[in-house]
Design a protein around this motif. Sequence first.
Motif, short mmCIF file in Angstrom:
data_model
loop_
_atom_site.label_atom_id
_atom_site.label_comp_id
_atom_site.label_asym_id
_atom_site.label_seq_id
_atom_site.Cartn_x
_atom_site.Cartn_y
_atom_site.Cartn_z
N ALA A 1 0.90 -1.21 0.02
CA ALA A 1 0.02 0.04 0.05
C ALA A 1 0.79 1.01 0.05
CB ALA A 1 -1.06 0.00 1.24
N SER A 2 0.30 2.30 -0.13
CA SER A 2 1.01 3.45 -0.14
C SER A 2 0.55 4.48 1.03
CB SER A 2 1.45 4.37 -1.46
OG SER A 2 0.04 4.59 -1.97
N THR A 3 1.24 5.44 1.73
CA THR A 3 0.47 6.46 2.52
C THR A 3 1.06 7.75 2.34
OG1 THR A 3 -0.16 6.73 4.80
CG2 THR A 3 2.24 5.66 4.43
N GLN A 4 0.11 8.54 2.73
CA GLN A 4 0.49 10.05 2.54
C GLN A 4 0.09 10.67 4.11
OE1 GLN A 4 -1.12 11.30 -1.19
NE2 GLN A 4 0.44 12.83 -1.27
N ILE A 5 -0.21 9.80 5.07
CA ILE A 5 -0.87 10.39 6.24
C ILE A 5 -0.12 11.42 6.87
CG2 ILE A 5 0.34 8.54 7.78
CD1 ILE A 5 -2.31 7.98 9.20
N ILE A 6 -0.66 12.44 7.36
CA ILE A 6 0.04 13.38 8.28
C ILE A 6 -0.56 13.24 9.52
CG2 ILE A 6 -1.60 15.35 7.31
CD1 ILE A 6 0.77 17.25 7.50
N ILE A 7 0.46 13.23 10.38
CA ILE A 7 -0.18 13.09 11.75
C ILE A 7 0.34 14.46 12.55
CG2 ILE A 7 0.22 12.02 13.99
CD1 ILE A 7 0.68 9.33 12.52
N ALA A 8 -0.61 15.16 12.75
CA ALA A 8 -0.37 16.71 13.54
C ALA A 8 -1.41 16.82 14.48
CB ALA A 8 -0.89 17.63 12.23
N PRO A 9 -1.34 17.94 15.19
CA PRO A 9 -2.05 18.22 16.37
C PRO A 9 -3.72 18.19 15.77
CG PRO A 9 -0.26 19.67 16.48
CD PRO A 9 0.09 18.96 15.32
N GLY A 10 -4.52 17.67 16.66
CA GLY A 10 -5.73 17.39 16.07
C GLY A 10 -6.18 15.94 15.66
N TYR A 11 -4.97 15.26 15.53
CA TYR A 11 -5.02 13.55 15.21
C TYR A 11 -5.43 12.89 16.55
CZ TYR A 11 -4.10 9.13 13.43
OH TYR A 11 -4.08 7.87 12.90
N THR A 12 -6.48 12.01 16.28
CA THR A 12 -6.57 11.04 17.29
C THR A 12 -5.87 9.58 16.93
OG1 THR A 12 -8.92 11.98 17.72
CG2 THR A 12 -8.65 9.88 18.42
N PHE A 13 -4.98 9.14 17.87
CA PHE A 13 -4.41 7.95 17.52
C PHE A 13 -5.34 6.84 17.84
CE2 PHE A 13 -0.96 10.97 18.37
CZ PHE A 13 0.06 10.61 17.44
N ARG A 14 -5.10 5.95 17.06
CA ARG A 14 -5.94 4.52 16.68
C ARG A 14 -5.15 3.53 17.29
NH1 ARG A 14 -11.04 6.99 16.47
NH2 ARG A 14 -10.76 8.91 15.26
N MET A 15 -3.95 3.38 17.03
CA MET A 15 -3.12 2.29 17.39
C MET A 15 -2.24 2.27 18.29
SD MET A 15 -4.31 -0.12 15.05
CE MET A 15 -3.09 -1.34 15.06
N PRO B 1 13.42 21.73 13.66
CA PRO B 1 12.36 22.69 13.55
C PRO B 1 11.59 22.69 12.11
CG PRO B 1 14.58 23.49 14.03
CD PRO B 1 14.86 22.24 13.44
N GLU B 2 10.27 23.13 12.37
CA GLU B 2 9.61 23.29 11.08
C GLU B 2 9.51 22.12 10.31
OE1 GLU B 2 9.09 27.53 9.74
OE2 GLU B 2 11.25 27.04 9.81
N SER B 3 9.40 20.73 10.97
CA SER B 3 9.35 19.41 10.17
C SER B 3 7.87 18.90 10.22
CB SER B 3 10.16 18.73 10.39
OG SER B 3 10.37 18.25 11.83
N THR B 4 7.53 18.08 9.68
CA THR B 4 6.31 17.22 9.85
C THR B 4 6.54 16.15 10.88
OG1 THR B 4 6.86 15.75 8.13
CG2 THR B 4 5.36 17.47 7.22
N LEU B 5 7.81 15.94 11.17
CA LEU B 5 7.86 14.90 12.26
C LEU B 5 7.81 15.62 13.46
CD1 LEU B 5 11.11 13.42 10.93
CD2 LEU B 5 9.09 12.71 10.37
N LEU B 6 8.16 16.80 13.57
CA LEU B 6 8.04 17.50 14.93
C LEU B 6 6.31 17.84 15.23
CD1 LEU B 6 9.57 18.68 16.84
CD2 LEU B 6 9.71 20.94 15.83
N LEU B 7 5.48 17.81 14.24
CA LEU B 7 4.12 18.10 14.13
C LEU B 7 3.40 16.83 14.83
CD1 LEU B 7 2.88 19.45 10.77
CD2 LEU B 7 2.93 20.74 12.78
N LEU B 8 4.22 15.54 14.36
CA LEU B 8 3.83 14.35 14.77
C LEU B 8 3.97 14.28 16.46
CD1 LEU B 8 4.15 10.81 13.12
CD2 LEU B 8 5.01 11.24 15.53
N VAL B 9 5.09 14.59 16.82
CA VAL B 9 5.46 14.53 18.26
C VAL B 9 4.56 15.40 18.97
CG1 VAL B 9 7.22 15.34 19.79
CG2 VAL B 9 8.01 13.96 17.86
N SER B 10 4.18 16.61 18.50
CA SER B 10 3.25 17.60 19.02
C SER B 10 1.77 16.74 19.16
CB SER B 10 3.20 18.73 18.27
OG SER B 10 2.20 19.56 18.97
N ALA B 11 1.25 16.16 17.83
CA ALA B 11 0.20 15.58 18.15
C ALA B 11 0.20 14.41 19.26
CB ALA B 11 -0.12 14.81 16.79
#
Length: 403
Positions: free
Chosen positions: A337-351, A362-372
Amino acid sequence: MNDPKKLAIKDFVYELPDERIAKFPLPERDQSKLLLYRQGNIADHTFTELTQLLPQDTLLVFNDTKVVQARLLMQKETGGLVEIFCLEPVAPHREVQLAMQQTGGSTWKCLVGNNKRWKSGPVRLDFEGGVLKAEREAQQEGHFLIRFTWEPAELPFAEVLERCGRLPLPPYLNRDLTPDDHTRYQTIYANQKGAVAAPTAGLHFTDRVMAALQAQGIGTAYLTLHVGAGTFKPVKAETMETHEMHAEQLYITRSILERLLHQVGKPVIPVGTTSMRSLESIYWLGAKVLEQPELSVQELHVSQWQAYESINPPSAETALQALLRYLDHLGTDHLHASTQIIIAPGYTFRMCHGLVTNFHQPESTLLLLVSALIGENWRKVYQHAMENDYRFLSYGDSSLLLP
């Protein structure tokens, strides 16, 4: 709930001096520092202590992708050099696993350095016992389609890269490869060839740590997400709405789905952001096939905003069962499969119930994920790391984040 599309990337900035970026790995992998964040509290540890810090009955999930030597320094007929960086396969196979086994020739999406000096004709790279040739087929937005052919034609492409490619170190290391990098920029459990960047949270694990996990009764499981160069792609858009998340290839086996189903109700902790994105993507793929049982294999894709647009998301158990039924329906024991999922504040973790990870740009999507995962406390974590001499980025120190 926050609207992740409206998030401004300028709100995810911290000061990262160049001297805090770990340019080289430590002599011993598991001697890195480990910052423990647990429900708002922070404590300093060494990575060898990870086993004692994990919640009881944890399943640790690893990404077993292997970094391929995707940088090719090829020669023009005039003698000048052109650098080609393989990003992802296009033909005859788009699946990385199959493309790595391809013999004779294949087409890849690539970045090209010194392209202006490459006027026409093929470029070549001679290696022990053979030759690799490359021609431009087309230029697309931000990249080229490059047709590779090689002799001996019976060699799989993975073997060609192994013989003549170079390991692609992260651009921010800003240094040449050392012989050490060939082992240290791979996890000890790397198995499936296809990544162009390492899942770096896994670089701290050693046989000693793995044995300690087993002795402590901590479960382990493996999945494969081939990390793309997009992992280093800076967010240039002012808000996330106009940032296009990079797509990565995900390989899912029946055994990981069954293991996750068995783990429902107990902690699942991914090792690294790529494992986290994979686990959450598995959930959303399950939700998708639940709604569309006749979905074709080509449509197994998690889009950037799917998670935020879902009306009635199923339970993790229901989503996993749906994927297992889908496997039965197809008569197979694995899925691409392929994924473009963006995990950012506002995301509800399912797993996922926590994360083992390094310290990100700084200013990376990985930092958004940590913040989520841990909210605004990411600032507290990063400030503590900065004040306590933690090393940052790929070869840097580690953290265990338990919200």
